[in-house]
Design a protein around this motif. Structure first.
Motif, PDB file in Angstrom:
ATOM      1  N   VAL A   1      -5.916   1.357  10.060  1.00  0.00           N
ATOM      2  CA  VAL A   1      -4.752   1.975   9.427  1.00  0.00           C
ATOM      3  C   VAL A   1      -5.218   2.605   8.124  1.00  0.00           C
ATOM      4  O   VAL A   1      -5.759   1.909   7.258  1.00  0.00           O
ATOM      5  CB  VAL A   1      -3.633   0.954   9.142  1.00  0.00           C
ATOM      6  CG1 VAL A   1      -2.458   1.626   8.439  1.00  0.00           C
ATOM      7  CG2 VAL A   1      -3.181   0.282  10.423  1.00  0.00           C
ATOM      8  N   THR A   2      -5.038   3.923   7.983  1.00  0.00           N
ATOM      9  CA  THR A   2      -5.420   4.612   6.750  1.00  0.00           C
ATOM     10  C   THR A   2      -4.182   5.183   6.095  1.00  0.00           C
ATOM     11  O   THR A   2      -3.332   5.781   6.761  1.00  0.00           O
ATOM     12  CB  THR A   2      -6.440   5.739   7.019  1.00  0.00           C
ATOM     13  OG1 THR A   2      -5.877   6.663   7.956  1.00  0.00           O
ATOM     14  CG2 THR A   2      -7.735   5.180   7.562  1.00  0.00           C
ATOM     15  N   ILE A   3      -4.085   4.985   4.786  1.00  0.00           N
ATOM     16  CA  ILE A   3      -2.969   5.507   3.989  1.00  0.00           C
ATOM     17  C   ILE A   3      -3.574   6.393   2.908  1.00  0.00           C
ATOM     18  O   ILE A   3      -4.252   5.908   1.997  1.00  0.00           O
ATOM     19  CB  ILE A   3      -2.142   4.365   3.380  1.00  0.00           C
ATOM     20  CG1 ILE A   3      -1.581   3.485   4.507  1.00  0.00           C
ATOM     21  CG2 ILE A   3      -1.026   4.912   2.502  1.00  0.00           C
ATOM     22  CD1 ILE A   3      -0.874   2.240   4.016  1.00  0.00           C
ATOM     23  N   THR A   4      -3.341   7.683   3.023  1.00  0.00           N
ATOM     24  CA  THR A   4      -3.944   8.669   2.129  1.00  0.00           C
ATOM     25  C   THR A   4      -2.867   9.353   1.312  1.00  0.00           C
ATOM     26  O   THR A   4      -1.830   9.760   1.864  1.00  0.00           O
ATOM     27  CB  THR A   4      -4.728   9.728   2.931  1.00  0.00           C
ATOM     28  OG1 THR A   4      -5.701   9.073   3.745  1.00  0.00           O
ATOM     29  CG2 THR A   4      -5.427  10.708   2.007  1.00  0.00           C
ATOM     30  N   ASP A   5      -3.086   9.454   0.009  1.00  0.00           N
ATOM     31  CA  ASP A   5      -2.121  10.136  -0.854  1.00  0.00           C
ATOM     32  C   ASP A   5      -2.812  11.220  -1.665  1.00  0.00           C
ATOM     33  O   ASP A   5      -4.051  11.289  -1.703  1.00  0.00           O
ATOM     34  CB  ASP A   5      -1.418   9.142  -1.787  1.00  0.00           C
ATOM     35  CG  ASP A   5      -2.383   8.450  -2.741  1.00  0.00           C
ATOM     36  OD1 ASP A   5      -3.053   9.149  -3.528  1.00  0.00           O
ATOM     37  OD2 ASP A   5      -2.471   7.200  -2.712  1.00  0.00           O
ATOM     38  N   THR A   6      -2.036  12.071  -2.287  1.00  0.00           N
ATOM     39  CA  THR A   6      -2.557  13.124  -3.170  1.00  0.00           C
ATOM     40  C   THR A   6      -2.232  12.773  -4.620  1.00  0.00           C
ATOM     41  O   THR A   6      -1.853  13.634  -5.409  1.00  0.00           O
ATOM     42  CB  THR A   6      -1.955  14.490  -2.804  1.00  0.00           C
ATOM     43  OG1 THR A   6      -0.517  14.403  -2.886  1.00  0.00           O
ATOM     44  CG2 THR A   6      -2.347  14.902  -1.400  1.00  0.00           C
ATOM     45  N   GLY A   7      -2.369  11.491  -4.935  1.00  0.00           N
ATOM     46  CA  GLY A   7      -1.994  10.994  -6.255  1.00  0.00           C
ATOM     47  C   GLY A   7      -3.055  11.188  -7.315  1.00  0.00           C
ATOM     48  O   GLY A   7      -3.963  12.011  -7.185  1.00  0.00           O
TER      49      GLY A   7
ATOM     50  N   GLU B   1      -8.113   2.089   3.617  1.00  0.00           N
ATOM     51  CA  GLU B   1      -8.287   1.887   5.056  1.00  0.00           C
ATOM     52  C   GLU B   1      -8.361   0.406   5.352  1.00  0.00           C
ATOM     53  O   GLU B   1      -9.218  -0.308   4.814  1.00  0.00           O
ATOM     54  CB  GLU B   1      -9.549   2.580   5.574  1.00  0.00           C
ATOM     55  CG  GLU B   1      -9.728   2.413   7.089  1.00  0.00           C
ATOM     56  CD  GLU B   1     -10.884   3.215   7.647  1.00  0.00           C
ATOM     57  OE1 GLU B   1     -10.738   3.807   8.726  1.00  0.00           O
ATOM     58  OE2 GLU B   1     -11.943   3.238   6.980  1.00  0.00           O
ATOM     59  N   VAL B   2      -7.474  -0.046   6.218  1.00  0.00           N
ATOM     60  CA  VAL B   2      -7.436  -1.451   6.650  1.00  0.00           C
ATOM     61  C   VAL B   2      -7.920  -1.490   8.093  1.00  0.00           C
ATOM     62  O   VAL B   2      -7.392  -0.793   8.953  1.00  0.00           O
ATOM     63  CB  VAL B   2      -6.018  -2.033   6.548  1.00  0.00           C
ATOM     64  CG1 VAL B   2      -5.994  -3.457   7.103  1.00  0.00           C
ATOM     65  CG2 VAL B   2      -5.519  -2.000   5.115  1.00  0.00           C
ATOM     66  N   THR B   3      -8.941  -2.306   8.334  1.00  0.00           N
ATOM     67  CA  THR B   3      -9.477  -2.475   9.688  1.00  0.00           C
ATOM     68  C   THR B   3      -9.221  -3.895  10.162  1.00  0.00           C
ATOM     69  O   THR B   3      -9.575  -4.857   9.464  1.00  0.00           O
ATOM     70  CB  THR B   3     -10.993  -2.183   9.712  1.00  0.00           C
ATOM     71  OG1 THR B   3     -11.222  -0.880   9.173  1.00  0.00           O
ATOM     72  CG2 THR B   3     -11.525  -2.219  11.131  1.00  0.00           C
ATOM     73  N   LEU B   4      -8.607  -4.028  11.325  1.00  0.00           N
ATOM     74  CA  LEU B   4      -8.267  -5.336  11.884  1.00  0.00           C
ATOM     75  C   LEU B   4      -8.819  -5.442  13.305  1.00  0.00           C
ATOM     76  O   LEU B   4      -8.883  -4.432  14.015  1.00  0.00           O
ATOM     77  CB  LEU B   4      -6.755  -5.523  11.918  1.00  0.00           C
ATOM     78  CG  LEU B   4      -6.028  -5.507  10.558  1.00  0.00           C
ATOM     79  CD1 LEU B   4      -4.541  -5.364  10.769  1.00  0.00           C
ATOM     80  CD2 LEU B   4      -6.346  -6.757   9.764  1.00  0.00           C
ATOM     81  N   PRO B   5      -9.205  -6.647  13.725  1.00  0.00           N
ATOM     82  CA  PRO B   5      -9.683  -6.797  15.114  1.00  0.00           C
ATOM     83  C   PRO B   5      -8.556  -6.550  16.101  1.00  0.00           C
ATOM     84  O   PRO B   5      -7.409  -6.972  15.889  1.00  0.00           O
ATOM     85  CB  PRO B   5     -10.175  -8.245  15.159  1.00  0.00           C
ATOM     86  CG  PRO B   5      -9.491  -8.935  14.041  1.00  0.00           C
ATOM     87  CD  PRO B   5      -9.266  -7.917  12.972  1.00  0.00           C
ATOM     88  N   ALA B   6      -8.870  -5.858  17.181  1.00  0.00           N
ATOM     89  CA  ALA B   6      -7.853  -5.514  18.191  1.00  0.00           C
ATOM     90  C   ALA B   6      -7.381  -6.750  18.937  1.00  0.00           C
ATOM     91  O   ALA B   6      -6.245  -6.814  19.395  1.00  0.00           O
ATOM     92  CB  ALA B   6      -8.400  -4.471  19.153  1.00  0.00           C
TER      93      ALA B   6
ATOM     94  N   LEU C   1       0.818  -1.212   0.000  1.00  0.00           N
ATOM     95  CA  LEU C   1       0.000   0.000   0.000  1.00  0.00           C
ATOM     96  C   LEU C   1       0.856   1.268   0.000  1.00  0.00           C
ATOM     97  O   LEU C   1       0.538   2.244  -0.697  1.00  0.00           O
ATOM     98  CB  LEU C   1      -0.944  -0.006   1.205  1.00  0.00           C
ATOM     99  CG  LEU C   1      -2.020  -1.104   1.210  1.00  0.00           C
ATOM    100  CD1 LEU C   1      -2.843  -1.029   2.492  1.00  0.00           C
ATOM    101  CD2 LEU C   1      -2.924  -0.984  -0.008  1.00  0.00           C
ATOM    102  N   ILE C   2       1.945   1.256   0.764  1.00  0.00           N
ATOM    103  CA  ILE C   2       2.810   2.446   0.814  1.00  0.00           C
ATOM    104  C   ILE C   2       3.559   2.623  -0.503  1.00  0.00           C
ATOM    105  O   ILE C   2       3.687   3.744  -1.009  1.00  0.00           O
ATOM    106  CB  ILE C   2       3.778   2.343   2.007  1.00  0.00           C
ATOM    107  CG1 ILE C   2       2.990   2.431   3.320  1.00  0.00           C
ATOM    108  CG2 ILE C   2       4.822   3.448   1.952  1.00  0.00           C
ATOM    109  CD1 ILE C   2       3.813   2.148   4.572  1.00  0.00           C
ATOM    110  N   HIS C   3       4.039   1.533  -1.094  1.00  0.00           N
ATOM    111  CA  HIS C   3       4.720   1.626  -2.388  1.00  0.00           C
ATOM    112  C   HIS C   3       3.776   2.157  -3.463  1.00  0.00           C
ATOM    113  O   HIS C   3       4.173   2.969  -4.301  1.00  0.00           O
ATOM    114  CB  HIS C   3       5.258   0.259  -2.794  1.00  0.00           C
ATOM    115  CG  HIS C   3       6.568  -0.070  -2.159  1.00  0.00           C
ATOM    116  ND1 HIS C   3       7.305  -1.185  -2.478  1.00  0.00           N
ATOM    117  CD2 HIS C   3       7.291   0.578  -1.210  1.00  0.00           C
ATOM    118  CE1 HIS C   3       8.413  -1.218  -1.759  1.00  0.00           C
ATOM    119  NE2 HIS C   3       8.422  -0.160  -0.982  1.00  0.00           N
ATOM    120  N   ASN C   4       2.515   1.676  -3.457  1.00  0.00           N
ATOM    121  CA  ASN C   4       1.542   2.188  -4.428  1.00  0.00           C
ATOM    122  C   ASN C   4       1.287   3.672  -4.228  1.00  0.00           C
ATOM    123  O   ASN C   4       1.155   4.427  -5.198  1.00  0.00           O
ATOM    124  CB  ASN C   4       0.221   1.414  -4.306  1.00  0.00           C
ATOM    125  CG  ASN C   4       0.276   0.069  -5.007  1.00  0.00           C
ATOM    126  OD1 ASN C   4       1.235  -0.246  -5.704  1.00  0.00           O
ATOM    127  ND2 ASN C   4      -0.754  -0.739  -4.819  1.00  0.00           N
TER     128      ASN C   4
END
Length: 353
Positions: A281-287, A347-352, A254-257
């Motif tokens: 975990v959310t990864i937001t870009d201005t791509g 956005e990736v949601t995982l159980p705590a 996700l970060i490489h993309n």
């Protein structure tokens, strides 16, 4: 509640069938009584009472058999036709032909209608699976054929005697790059197959998720510094019980993309937070963003989106499929929100726990 409703419906059907049998039986024995009564009134019969009752009973049974025989003769051809149609549909499906539709006019209702609908639904689902299989094979063939064509072409060119040492080195580097691409496709296909197998074990352990994300961002520093991207991290101290190696593949992809599809001088923001009983975990870009049509299929294997996001030479087209499968194995979820030319958020949601 659903189980009780099913039992109640079954009870109603049984009661209805029982009532129908009693109706036929009552009619048959009533008719037998009136026939014997009429016969006895016209003829003098000197028989014991129990014999008369046996005669009534025997005639009633005979009439009941005749009634069921007549009903069976009337209904059986229709039943035979629909069963033949269903068996033909199942035979065609067994041979790989899923273009079947039983009872297109919706003539049948009740249990047989439900059974017919289940056959039609199964044929539809199998047809969709077959289309996906054909598309997957086509995409794999295309992905493998492309580097093989380059390797074959440049290997043939290298046989020329008029090439300079610099040209030979350049062509050999291309062959090496295409070979690496083939290897990556093979590895990713094997990885997907392993992830989709029922024997796949997660081997969870507790570790600091925020430390993992920070480490991956630092490892990608040469790529985002080269494009002069602004990286913003907002990471809560978070522990998670998961397969660390698998989740590392998720964040790396996700970060490489995000780096790949964000133009120079853009920005990327990574946020880790706890939301109720989940970790998000959310990864937001201005791509360059993703079109609404592509967002529906972006996690499919080898799916080719619009031309701006076409796979590059170092991509295998399988990364997001692997990401989705790993997240699902952790009982999590991944969503994408994006607008063309306005960036994307994964956005990736995982159980705590």
């Amino acid at each position: 509640m659903k189980h009780q409703s099913s039992k109640w419906l079954i009870g109603l059907k049984v009661a209805g069938a029982t009532a129908m049998v009693f109706t036929f039986s009552g009619g048959a024995f009533s008719l037998a009584y009136w026939l014997t009564y009429w016969f006895y009134s016209k003829h003098e019969v000197d028989l014991p009472e129990y014999v008369l009752q046996l005669v009534n009973w025997g005639l009633g049974v005979l009439l009941l058999i005749l009634i069921f025989a007549v009903v069976n003769l009337l209904v059986q051809p229709k039943q035979r036709a629909v069963w033949n149609e269903m068996m033909d549909a199942l035979r065609r499906m067994a041979k790989g032909d899923f273009n079947v539709m039983v009872d297109q006019d919706k003539k049948y209702r009740g249990q047989i209608g439900d059974f017919i609908q289940s056959i039609n639904d199964m044929a539809h689902d199998l047809k969709q699976v077959e289309l996906l299989r054909q598309e997957f094979i086509s995409n794999v063939s295309h992905e493998i054929q492309s580097p093989l064509t380059s390797i074959r072409g440049f290997a043939s060119t290298l046989q020329r005697e008029d090439l300079s040492a610099e040209e030979q080195k350049h062509y050999l580097s291309i062959i090496e790059k295409e070979t690496t691409r083939l290897s990556r496709i093979s590895d990713n296909l094997l990885k997907l197959t392993t992830l989709e197998s029922e024997q796949q074990q997660l081997d969870r352990r507790r570790y600091r998720l925020d430390a993992q994300l920070e480490s991956i961002v630092l490892a990608c520093e040469p790529q985002w510094l080269e494009k002069e991207l602004e990286l913003e991290l907002e990471l809560e101290e978070t522990e998670i019980a998961a397969n660390e190696e698998m989740l590392s593949q998720v964040w790396v992809n996700l970060i490489h993309n995000a780096i790949k599809f964000t133009p120079a001088l853009g920005s990327i923001r990574i946020v880790l937070r706890k939301v109720e009983n989940n970790i998000a975990v959310t990864i937001t870009d201005t791509g360059i963003g993703i079109s609404p049509e592509d967002q529906l299929r972006i996690f499919e294997r080898f799916y080719m989106g619009d031309k701006q996001r076409t796979r590059t030479a170092d991509g295998s087209g399988l990364g997001l499929s692997i990401v989705k499968k790993i997240v699902e194995l952790h009982q999590g979820d991944i969503q994408v929100k994006s607008r063309l030319l306005a960036g994307s958020t994964f956005e990736v949601t995982l159980p705590a726990e």
